[in-house]
Design an enzyme around this catalytic site. Structure first.
Site, PDB file in Angstrom:
ATOM      1  N   LYS A   1       0.779  -1.062  -0.155  1.00 32.55           N
ATOM      2  CA  LYS A   1      -0.302  -0.155   0.143  1.00 32.55           C
ATOM      3  C   LYS A   1       1.461   1.097  -0.013  1.00 32.55           C
ATOM      4  O   LYS A   1       1.901   1.499   1.237  1.00 32.55           O
ATOM      5  CB  LYS A   1      -1.034   0.049   1.684  1.00 32.55           C
ATOM      6  CG  LYS A   1      -1.947   1.169   1.154  1.00 32.55           C
ATOM      7  CD  LYS A   1      -3.064   1.556   2.537  1.00 32.55           C
ATOM      8  CE  LYS A   1      -3.944   2.453   2.794  1.00 32.55           C
ATOM      9  NZ  LYS A   1      -4.809   2.522   3.185  1.00 32.55           N
TER      10      LYS A   1
ATOM     11  N   GLU B   1       7.505  -7.110   1.529  1.00 22.69           N
ATOM     12  CA  GLU B   1       6.028  -7.426   2.589  1.00 22.69           C
ATOM     13  C   GLU B   1       5.435  -8.030   1.692  1.00 22.69           C
ATOM     14  O   GLU B   1       4.384  -8.866   2.770  1.00 22.69           O
ATOM     15  CB  GLU B   1       5.208  -5.418   1.933  1.00 22.69           C
ATOM     16  CG  GLU B   1       5.732  -4.171   2.435  1.00 22.69           C
ATOM     17  CD  GLU B   1       5.506  -4.340   3.766  1.00 22.69           C
ATOM     18  OE1 GLU B   1       5.112  -5.226   4.423  1.00 22.69           O
ATOM     19  OE2 GLU B   1       6.217  -3.199   4.114  1.00 22.69           O
TER      20      GLU B   1
ATOM     21  N   LYS C   1      -2.251  -1.861  -4.083  1.00 21.39           N
ATOM     22  CA  LYS C   1      -3.349  -0.243  -3.401  1.00 21.39           C
ATOM     23  C   LYS C   1      -2.409   1.012  -3.528  1.00 21.39           C
ATOM     24  O   LYS C   1      -1.406   1.152  -2.934  1.00 21.39           O
ATOM     25  CB  LYS C   1      -3.873  -0.510  -2.919  1.00 21.39           C
ATOM     26  CG  LYS C   1      -4.292   1.000  -1.996  1.00 21.39           C
ATOM     27  CD  LYS C   1      -5.170   0.740  -1.248  1.00 21.39           C
ATOM     28  CE  LYS C   1      -6.608   1.277  -0.456  1.00 21.39           C
ATOM     29  NZ  LYS C   1      -7.296   1.654   0.757  1.00 21.39           N
TER      30      LYS C   1
HETATM   31  C1  PBG Z   1      -6.942   3.558   5.000  1.00 18.65           C
HETATM   32  C2  PBG Z   1      -7.257   3.512   4.403  1.00 18.65           C
HETATM   33  C3  PBG Z   1      -7.031   4.522   2.602  1.00 18.65           C
HETATM   34  C4  PBG Z   1      -7.813   4.013   1.959  1.00 18.65           C
HETATM   35  C5  PBG Z   1      -8.605   2.556   2.061  1.00 18.65           C
HETATM   36  N1  PBG Z   1      -8.412   2.663   3.652  1.00 18.65           N
HETATM   37  C6  PBG Z   1      -7.240   6.104   2.743  1.00 18.65           C
HETATM   38  C7  PBG Z   1      -5.681   5.677   2.983  1.00 18.65           C
HETATM   39  O1  PBG Z   1      -4.675   5.035   3.955  1.00 18.65           O
HETATM   40  O2  PBG Z   1      -4.754   7.379   3.630  1.00 18.65           O
HETATM   41  C8  PBG Z   1      -7.780   4.286   1.117  1.00 18.65           C
HETATM   42  C9  PBG Z   1      -9.067   4.141  -0.260  1.00 18.65           C
HETATM   43  C10 PBG Z   1      -9.748   4.679  -1.414  1.00 18.65           C
HETATM   44  O3  PBG Z   1      -8.877   5.771  -1.555  1.00 18.65           O
HETATM   45  O4  PBG Z   1     -10.073   4.901  -2.220  1.00 18.65           O
HETATM   46  N2  PBG Z   1      -8.140   2.576   6.006  1.00 18.65           N
END
Ligand code: PBG
Length: 335
Positions: A197, A234, A249
């Site tokens: 992520k 990771e 992601k």
């Molecule tokens: C954190 C989380 C985020 C997203 C999903 N889980 C935000 C971040 O990490 O800042 C983003 C999902 C999206 O942008 O659609 N709980």
């Protein structure tokens, strides 16, 4: 002159041949719908930077979830937006907190008819907006955060989640959550790890969706967008820690990472098409600059082609519905 003997165009010459040799497809159950439920509102609220996406009340959440499942989506990923936030994100572990209550409502309504997933992270619940708790100097404290994640995992499993999605990028989070789940008798609850992520600006609209109070950034825990190899490290760790599924992601800006992870992973791989990816397409389509339906399907197919088994997308319910209703002719190339 007879021209080239080898002609790849032969396999493109009719729709039937193209269908026969198509390598990747999209099915409704490949898609997972992320949903937002907000505490203390009477009616669902639109999210201006994500046209078509709502902050739900508990009641409207259940209705929309039933509809998505009837359309054929593979699962639902739930995010909670609490009314009150504090330094440790108390609402995340309160069985009566917005996310846990909504999980229980959905599980009661849908049973095992779908896969109910919960975002396991503190950022929606903390007043500073970080994914963990802070130490005395204001830095995100990895190990103290793991203790909170353990409690959150137990609360979400007790509420009825089938799958927990730790998205905070803390070191050791999968081990901590697995141990907490097993200790509370939830051996069947699976972990869908947000494995790679990135500290991405494509999360922008999500911050509005969850009324985020973050002022800084997440670069001390989310990955540097410049790094590719690091994603495999990771992955290795999440697998060793017991992740049942892994995720990359955002999606489209990280197709290389997704392809790497998919090639190396023995467990199912997901891709999260995030809020900014959704917003870009909706904005361009609203201007008449893109063919909305085709771009949506092409973007989803690109994630499948790069190796995603499942795709989290805000279009999941709508797209699943297109398949149920029968795709118009010009979209058949995505079947
Ligand atoms: C954190 C989380 C985020 C997203 C999903 N889980 C935000 C971040 O990490 O800042 C983003 C999902 C999206 O942008 O659609 N709980």
């Amino acid at each position: 002159m007879t021209g080239p003997a080898i002609r790849p165009r032969r396999l493109r010459s009719t729709a039937a041949i193209r269908t026969l040799v198509r390598e990747h497809t999209l099915r409704p159950h490949d898609l997972v719908l992320p949903m937002f439920v907000r505490e203390g509102i009477e009616d669902p609220r639109p999210i201006s930077s994500m046209p078509g996406v709502l902050q739900h009340t508990e009641a409207s959440l259940v209705t929309a979830a039933r509809e998505a499942v009837a359309n054929g989506v593979g699962g639902l990923m739930l995010f909670g937006v609490p009314e009150r936030k504090d330094a440790v994100g108390s609402g995340a572990t309160d069985p009566d907190g917005v996310l846990n209550r909504a999980l229980a409502r959905l599980r009661e309504a849908l049973g095992d008819d779908t896969v109910l997933m919960a975002d396991l992270c503190l950022d929606e619940f903390t007043d500073h907006g970080h994914c963990g708790v802070l130490d005395a100097r204001g830095r995100v404290d990895n190990d103290a955060t793991l203790e909170r994640y353990r409690e959150m995992a137990v609360a979400q499993a007790r509420a009825g989640a089938h799958l927990l999605g730790p998205s905070g990028m803390m070191d050791g989070q999968v081990t901590a959550i697995r141990d907490a789940l097993d200790g509370d008798g939830h051996q069947d609850v699976a972990i869908y790890a947000y494995t790679a992520k990135y500290a991405s600006a494509f999360f922008g609209p999500f911050r509005e969706a969850v009324d985020s109070s973050l002022t800084g950034d997440r670069r001390t825990y989310q990955q540097d967008p410049a790094n590719r190899r690091e994603a495999l490290r990771e992955l290795e760790l999440d697998l060793a820690e017991g992740a049942d599924l892994v995720m990359v992601k955002p999606g489209m800006p990280y197709l290389d990472v997704l392809a790497d992870v998919a090639a190396a992973s023995p467990v199912p791989v997901g891709a999260y098409q995030v809020s900014g990816e959704y917003a870009m397409v909706e904005a361009a389509a609203a201007n008449g600059w893109l063919d909305r339906e085709r771009v949506i399907l092409e973007s989803l197919l690109s994630l499948r082609r790069a190796g995603a088994d499942t795709v989290l997308t805000y279009w999941a319910s709508e797209v699943a519905g297109w398949f149920r209703d029968g795709l118009p002719d010009h979209l058949h190339e995505y079947l």
